[in-house]
Design a protein around this motif. Structure first.
Motif, PDB file in Angstrom:
ATOM      1  N   LYS A  47     -66.078   1.379  34.147  1.00 33.86           N
ATOM      2  CA  LYS A  47     -66.109   0.430  35.262  1.00 33.86           C
ATOM      3  C   LYS A  47     -64.720  -0.142  35.490  1.00 33.86           C
ATOM      4  O   LYS A  47     -64.070  -0.626  34.556  1.00 33.86           O
ATOM      5  N   ALA A  48     -64.291  -0.094  36.743  1.00 35.29           N
ATOM      6  CA  ALA A  48     -62.973  -0.609  37.106  1.00 35.29           C
ATOM      7  C   ALA A  48     -63.088  -1.897  37.918  1.00 35.29           C
ATOM      8  O   ALA A  48     -62.577  -2.942  37.525  1.00 35.29           O
ATOM      9  N   THR A  49     -63.790  -1.820  39.047  1.00 30.43           N
ATOM     10  CA  THR A  49     -63.814  -2.934  39.980  1.00 30.43           C
ATOM     11  C   THR A  49     -65.213  -3.162  40.520  1.00 30.43           C
ATOM     12  O   THR A  49     -66.076  -2.288  40.482  1.00 30.43           O
ATOM     13  N   ALA A  75     -62.981   6.508  36.890  1.00 28.91           N
ATOM     14  CA  ALA A  75     -63.214   5.090  37.190  1.00 28.91           C
ATOM     15  C   ALA A  75     -64.336   4.956  38.207  1.00 28.91           C
ATOM     16  O   ALA A  75     -64.516   5.820  39.072  1.00 28.91           O
ATOM     17  N   TYR A  76     -65.085   3.846  38.094  1.00 31.17           N
ATOM     18  CA  TYR A  76     -66.103   3.605  39.124  1.00 31.17           C
ATOM     19  C   TYR A  76     -66.007   2.204  39.688  1.00 31.17           C
ATOM     20  O   TYR A  76     -65.565   1.264  39.024  1.00 31.17           O
ATOM     21  N   LYS A  93     -57.968   0.362  45.051  1.00 33.29           N
ATOM     22  CA  LYS A  93     -56.668   1.029  45.032  1.00 33.29           C
ATOM     23  C   LYS A  93     -55.622   0.205  44.282  1.00 33.29           C
ATOM     24  O   LYS A  93     -54.739   0.760  43.629  1.00 33.29           O
ATOM     25  N   ARG A  94     -55.755  -1.101  44.364  1.00 35.85           N
ATOM     26  CA  ARG A  94     -54.796  -1.978  43.690  1.00 35.85           C
ATOM     27  C   ARG A  94     -54.916  -1.899  42.176  1.00 35.85           C
ATOM     28  O   ARG A  94     -53.918  -2.018  41.460  1.00 35.85           O
ATOM     29  N   HIS A  95     -56.111  -1.671  41.660  1.00 33.61           N
ATOM     30  CA  HIS A  95     -56.343  -1.793  40.220  1.00 33.61           C
ATOM     31  C   HIS A  95     -56.593  -0.479  39.482  1.00 33.61           C
ATOM     32  O   HIS A  95     -56.561  -0.473  38.243  1.00 33.61           O
ATOM     33  N   VAL A  96     -56.825   0.604  40.188  1.00 29.69           N
ATOM     34  CA  VAL A  96     -57.077   1.884  39.524  1.00 29.69           C
ATOM     35  C   VAL A  96     -55.827   2.760  39.625  1.00 29.69           C
ATOM     36  O   VAL A  96     -55.388   3.084  40.732  1.00 29.69           O
ATOM     37  N   PRO A  97     -55.270   3.143  38.498  1.00 26.32           N
ATOM     38  CA  PRO A  97     -54.044   3.958  38.534  1.00 26.32           C
ATOM     39  C   PRO A  97     -54.290   5.309  39.194  1.00 26.32           C
ATOM     40  O   PRO A  97     -55.380   5.867  39.122  1.00 26.32           O
ATOM     41  N   GLU A  98     -53.239   5.823  39.834  1.00 24.80           N
ATOM     42  CA  GLU A  98     -53.282   7.190  40.350  1.00 24.80           C
ATOM     43  C   GLU A  98     -52.984   8.115  39.178  1.00 24.80           C
ATOM     44  O   GLU A  98     -51.886   8.127  38.653  1.00 24.80           O
ATOM     45  N   ASP A  99     -53.977   8.850  38.756  1.00 25.49           N
ATOM     46  CA  ASP A  99     -53.860   9.687  37.563  1.00 25.49           C
ATOM     47  C   ASP A  99     -54.455  11.054  37.871  1.00 25.49           C
ATOM     48  O   ASP A  99     -55.666  11.197  38.045  1.00 25.49           O
ATOM     49  N   GLY A 100     -53.595  12.066  37.925  1.00 22.71           N
ATOM     50  CA  GLY A 100     -54.049  13.403  38.245  1.00 22.71           C
ATOM     51  C   GLY A 100     -55.000  13.995  37.231  1.00 22.71           C
ATOM     52  O   GLY A 100     -55.727  14.944  37.525  1.00 22.71           O
TER      53      GLY A 100
END
Length: 236
Positions: A47-49, A75-76, A93-100
């Protein structure tokens, strides 16, 4: 160790599926991710946000530690119906890193009856419109088509027949998903909320991937479900 404190005969097939996972939030407390991986867990959704102003306090710790332990993770976001979808998209978008390396993100959509601040319920068209905004934003942010998580009630009232191009993660704790969801293919099955996994102190949601180990390797390689999954009877 993979177990279930209150196993149900209706979901026995899920325990036998070759690719197993969990989903977690701060409710699970401190997690020993190395032990989780050693127990036989292949993936975790974290859970992210929630809504437009809540970040799970354990998100980044779990996000980083799961990756370090070699567990595929995604992330969800938990949808709130009383907040504008554009605000929730910006918050995610602010709190979840962009991770390939991450699994496709998940949008958790269910009615917010548990919430004291947002027990709102929308008409079907309005709910679908909000979901579309979130899905588009999450895909733009991650570069991967999001997966939709839902429960039988919300699927029946809102999602039935909708979003055929998205993969689904379905909650069904007393029967196979096809018994609860009409004409819906699925990628993940949440089959218990009383799971036991080494490395997690208390109960944890357990999930199965609808495919073989070879299918799962393709998911990891391509970063998408890519319609490669097989039926629940797969057990290689």
């Amino acid at each position: 160790m993979l177990a279930d404190k209150k196993p149900h005969n209706g979901v026995a097939a899920a325990h036998k599926m070759p690719v197993q996972g969990i989903d977690v939030s701060y409710w699970q407390g401190d997690i020993d991710w190395q032990k989780v991986g050693d127990s036989g867990i292949h993936f975790a959704y974290i859970k992210a946000t929630e809504g437009g102003d809540r970040v799970d306090p354990k998100f980044l710790d779990n996000w980083q530690a799961a990756k370090k332990a070699g567990i595929a993770r995604g992330a969800y976001h938990f949808m709130y119906w009383c907040r504008a979808a554009s605000q929730q998209a910006s918050w995610f978008k602010r709190h979840v890193p962009e991770d390939g390396d991450a699994l496709p993100p998940v949008l958790d959509v269910e009615w917010n009856f548990h919430s004291k601040t947002c027990p709102k319920r929308l008409k079907r068209d309005a709910a679908i419109a909000k979901i579309k905004v979130m899905l588009e934003a999450m895909e733009a942010h991650s570069g991967k088509r999001p997966i939709i998580y839902t429960d039988p009630k919300f699927h029946r009232e809102v999602l039935e027949g909708e979003f055929p191009d998205h993969d689904f993660w379905l909650r069904s704790v007393a029967a196979k998903p096809e018994a609860k969801y009409r004409e819906r293919d699925w990628a993940f099955w949440q089959f218990t909320t009383t799971g036991r996994v080494h490395g997690v102190a208390g109960p944890v949601d357990r999930n199965s991937f609808n495919g073989t180990r070879a299918d799962w390797q393709r998911v990891l390689k391509k970063g998408c479900i890519c319609k490669t999954t097989e039926s629940v009877s797969s057990n290689d």
